[in-house]
Enzyme design. Structure first.
Site, PDB file in Angstrom:
ATOM      1  N   ASP A 162      -6.588 -11.764 -22.085  1.00  0.00           N
ATOM      2  CA  ASP A 162      -6.398 -13.181 -22.374  1.00  0.00           C
ATOM      3  C   ASP A 162      -4.940 -13.625 -22.568  1.00  0.00           C
ATOM      4  OD1 ASP A 162      -9.059 -12.580 -22.552  1.00  0.00           O
ATOM      5  OD2 ASP A 162      -9.422 -13.728 -24.360  1.00  0.00           O
ATOM      6  N   GLU A 385     -12.265  -2.793 -31.422  1.00  0.00           N
ATOM      7  CA  GLU A 385     -12.059  -3.552 -30.175  1.00  0.00           C
ATOM      8  C   GLU A 385     -10.795  -3.044 -29.465  1.00  0.00           C
ATOM      9  OE1 GLU A 385     -11.652  -7.770 -30.822  1.00  0.00           O
ATOM     10  OE2 GLU A 385     -11.773  -8.243 -28.684  1.00  0.00           O
TER      11      GLU A 385
END
Ligand code: 2M8
Length: 412
Positions: A162, A385
């Site tokens: 992102d 993550e």
């Protein structure tokens, strides 16, 4: 934890995030089905439950649009814990179930092949049903996201990395005027210093609003979105996926000519992603220049079956600089931030793809070194993550599906 306990913990994460047919990346932060997360989840499930692996992919393709596009998020059930939800995307009537309007890295064909090869009898029917859907999805990329053999993205979320520095120049060229008020949810779940900034989010939302204004029309989005950046990850991933789909075509008795032509086109295109320093790097198509970034995506050349002595040298540098490589941005670059998402942290999924490529291309020692360091990272710091590449500190969401899957399928 010993090896067996880690295996059990990883399986438990997959089971806990299972919503019956699809798996959440992690509950709370990401309460829907994400495209490439599901492909990794399927490969993780395949290590102990092959039927569940196929179900993950079959559910994913239940959200495919008639034009072949496979959305990056499927909103199976409303959940106010994530922003932006279906009301912001405004894709009603475009696909069979509520979804976003962009895609994500097409790793699914590669894992479908690996799951099929593990047990061809169990895979024959689901694979035969998925094959034309995978071809249609790849054809959509080749038609609408293809700049001379380089695959580009029209939104940072489409590439999966992102806030990578590769997008900075294209993002800075956008003035997000009129984006309006909105409330982020991600920073209610995890520390804001580990996430994209407000400037990033204003542009993410503005780009969604703009594509919605274009009616999610493929030609209009591909031509008119101000954000168009050719991406090494997307290009190498699709290149690899086309090869894997061609191998599946052979296994199923299908024609592979179109797939082979795409492979040749992307192999030539990937060469154009080498910057003047010889590193595979993002290319801002509107501005006509590379970024100058050594990211973890740069090391996916081997996964796409392109060799590079220079990238091998960069990899050795990353091994020297970080205890837990591969950093998503080179340590020492002005952009490097050890905790901020795709601007420095190490990601298990990208490590696995790099490791698979290294092994394929005969770089066995590097493949093994990367696997062993990734395994140590997960054993010492859990299934996060992403991770600080210098200290190994876990970052972002916890109990993460794709990290657990990478442990089961590759690192362990
Ligand atoms: C991250 O992206 C989402 C948007 O798609 C987000 O931050 O809200 C990325 O790491 C992406 O690659 C990943 O698929 C997704 C879910 O794990 O999270």
């Amino acid at each position: 934890m010993d090896h067996l306990a880690l295996d059990q913990a990883a399986r438990a994460i997959l089971r806990k995030n299972d919503r019956g047919g699809y798996t959440l990346p992690t509950s709370g932060l990401y309460p829907y089905q994400w495209n490439w997360d599901s492909a990794f989840a399927a490969w993780g499930f395949a290590q102990f439950d092959i039927e569940r692996a196929w179900l993950e992919l079959t559910t994913l393709f239940s959200g495919q649009w008639p034009n072949g596009m496979l959305p990056h998020i499927l909103f199976h059930k409303p959940d106010p814990g994530y922003f932006p939800g279906p009301d912001v995307w405004g894709t009603e009537g475009k696909g069979p179930i509520p979804s976003s309007g962009i895609s994500q890295p097409p790793v699914a064909a590669t894992f479908a092949r690996m799951i099929y090869d593990k047990n061809p009898d169990a895979g024959r029917n689901p694979m035969a049903a998925l094959f034309p859907k995978l071809v249609a999805w790849h054809r959509w990329f080749m038609r609408w996201r293809n700049a001379d053999g380089m695959i580009f993205i029209t939104h940072p979320w489409e590439g999966g990395r992102d806030n990578a520095p590769d997008w900075d120049s294209a993002m800075q060229a956008i003035d997000p005027v009129g984006v309006g008020d909105y409330t982020r949810r991600d920073t209610a779940h995890v520390d804001a210093s580990m996430r994209p900034t407000k400037d990033d989010y204003d542009r993410y939302i503005w780009l969604v609003q703009r594509a919605r204004g274009l009616g999610w029309d493929d030609a209009a989005v591909a031509q008119d979105q101000p954000f168009k950046v050719a991406d090494p990850l997307m290009t190498f991933v699709l290149l690899r996926a086309n090869r894997d789909l061609a191998a599946l075509a052979d296994a199923l008795g299908e024609d592979r000519a179109e797939l082979d032509q795409w492979t040749a086109e992307l192999t030539a295109g990937a060469e154009k992603l080498r910057n003047t320093a010889g590193v595979f790097d993002g290319f801002n198509l509107n501005a006509g220049h590379h970024t100058g970034s050594v990211s973890n995506a740069s090391f996916l050349c081997w996964y796409g079956h392109l060799d590079s002595a220079q990238m091998l040298d960069e990899l050795h540098q990353a091994f020297d600089q970080c205890r837990y490589p591969v950093p998503s941005q080179k340590v020492g670059s002005d952009w490097f931030n050890a905790k901020r998402y795709w601007r420095g942290p190490t990601w298990g999924i990208v490590n696995m793809l790099i490791g698979l490529g290294l092994a394929d291309m005969g770089h066995k020692a590097e493949a093994e070194e990367l696997r062993a360091r990734t395994a140590a990272l997960m054993a010492e710091h859990g299934f996060a993550e992403y991770y600080d590449p210098l200290t190994g500190d876990p970052a972002g969401g916890g109990s993460f599906t794709w990290t657990a899957a990478v442990w089961l399928a590759w690192a362990s």
